[in-house]
Design a protein around this motif. Structure first.
Motif, mmCIF file in Angstrom:
data_model
loop_
_atom_site.group_PDB
_atom_site.id
_atom_site.type_symbol
_atom_site.label_atom_id
_atom_site.label_comp_id
_atom_site.label_asym_id
_atom_site.label_seq_id
_atom_site.Cartn_x
_atom_site.Cartn_y
_atom_site.Cartn_z
ATOM 1 N N GLY A 94 10.966 -30.911 27.782
ATOM 2 C CA GLY A 94 10.599 -29.564 28.214
ATOM 3 C C GLY A 94 9.274 -29.576 28.944
ATOM 4 O O GLY A 94 8.613 -30.610 29.074
ATOM 5 N N PRO A 95 8.867 -28.408 29.424
ATOM 6 C CA PRO A 95 7.634 -28.328 30.199
ATOM 7 C C PRO A 95 6.389 -28.527 29.341
ATOM 8 O O PRO A 95 6.393 -28.267 28.140
ATOM 9 C CB PRO A 95 7.670 -26.916 30.782
ATOM 10 C CG PRO A 95 8.586 -26.150 29.905
ATOM 11 C CD PRO A 95 9.560 -27.124 29.326
ATOM 12 N N VAL A 96 5.336 -29.013 29.976
ATOM 13 C CA VAL A 96 4.017 -29.113 29.364
ATOM 14 C C VAL A 96 3.264 -27.858 29.782
ATOM 15 O O VAL A 96 3.168 -27.560 30.971
ATOM 16 C CB VAL A 96 3.267 -30.377 29.849
ATOM 17 C CG1 VAL A 96 1.844 -30.391 29.322
ATOM 18 C CG2 VAL A 96 4.016 -31.624 29.422
ATOM 19 N N ASP A 97 2.770 -27.116 28.812
ATOM 20 C CA ASP A 97 2.099 -25.851 29.077
ATOM 21 C C ASP A 97 0.654 -26.105 29.491
ATOM 22 O O ASP A 97 -0.259 -26.013 28.681
ATOM 23 C CB ASP A 97 2.171 -24.963 27.838
ATOM 24 C CG ASP A 97 1.624 -23.567 28.088
ATOM 25 O OD1 ASP A 97 1.566 -23.153 29.263
ATOM 26 O OD2 ASP A 97 1.241 -22.893 27.115
ATOM 27 N N SER A 98 0.473 -26.465 30.748
ATOM 28 C CA SER A 98 -0.859 -26.790 31.257
ATOM 29 C C SER A 98 -0.930 -26.502 32.747
ATOM 30 O O SER A 98 0.003 -26.828 33.482
ATOM 31 C CB SER A 98 -1.169 -28.269 31.018
ATOM 32 O OG SER A 98 -2.342 -28.641 31.694
ATOM 33 N N PRO A 99 -2.046 -25.931 33.200
ATOM 34 C CA PRO A 99 -2.203 -25.722 34.639
ATOM 35 C C PRO A 99 -2.413 -27.035 35.398
ATOM 36 O O PRO A 99 -2.313 -27.069 36.617
ATOM 37 C CB PRO A 99 -3.450 -24.835 34.738
ATOM 38 C CG PRO A 99 -4.220 -25.111 33.496
ATOM 39 C CD PRO A 99 -3.194 -25.429 32.432
#
Length: 134
Positions: A94-99
């Motif tokens: 899944g996605p990594v929650d980071s800008p």
């Protein structure tokens, strides 16, 4: 004279090699590592999705830091859970929650329940905008 960006190679790693790549890149001193690699693509990474860890790697890439994941990869889930039974899902699921991270969902290109990224690689590189660069 060439710009540093034009001299930096891309780094593309898959599955278990991602663990070593992430650890190595995160361990490089900022002064030596800045812009060392053009784009970093971690494909099906059985590594943490902790944004802090990924932020440590960001200075190494003068381009993008890309997490390529597929939501339907039971082999990856099993591999990660054997070493990290209490952790949340790895970055490769899944996605990594980071800008600092560009997340690319490869699920449409990888057969459901499979880890056959080798078949999906041309489509993934094209979607990441790197097919012409390879």
């Amino acid at each position: 004279r060439s710009s540093p960006r034009s001299l930096a190679p891309p780094l593309l790693t898959t599955t278990t090699r991602n663990r070593h790549a992430l650890q190595t890149l995160a361990g490089l001193p900022d002064s030596e590592a800045a812009g060392l690699i053009l784009d970093v693509l971690l494909i099906a990474a059985p590594v943490t999705s902790n944004p802090t860890r990924w932020a440590q790697v960001r200075p190494v890439a003068c381009g993008r830091l890309v997490n390529v994941y597929s939501r339907h990869n039971p082999a990856l889930a099993f591999l990660y859970r054997t070493d990290h039974p209490l952790s949340k899902d790895p970055a490769g699921l899944g996605p990594v929650d980071s800008p600092h991270v560009h997340n690319l969902d490869a699920s449409p290109h990888v057969p459901h329940g499979s880890n056959a990224y080798h078949f999906a690689l041309p489509a993934v590189l094209d979607e990441a905008g790197l097919l012409a660069a390879c």
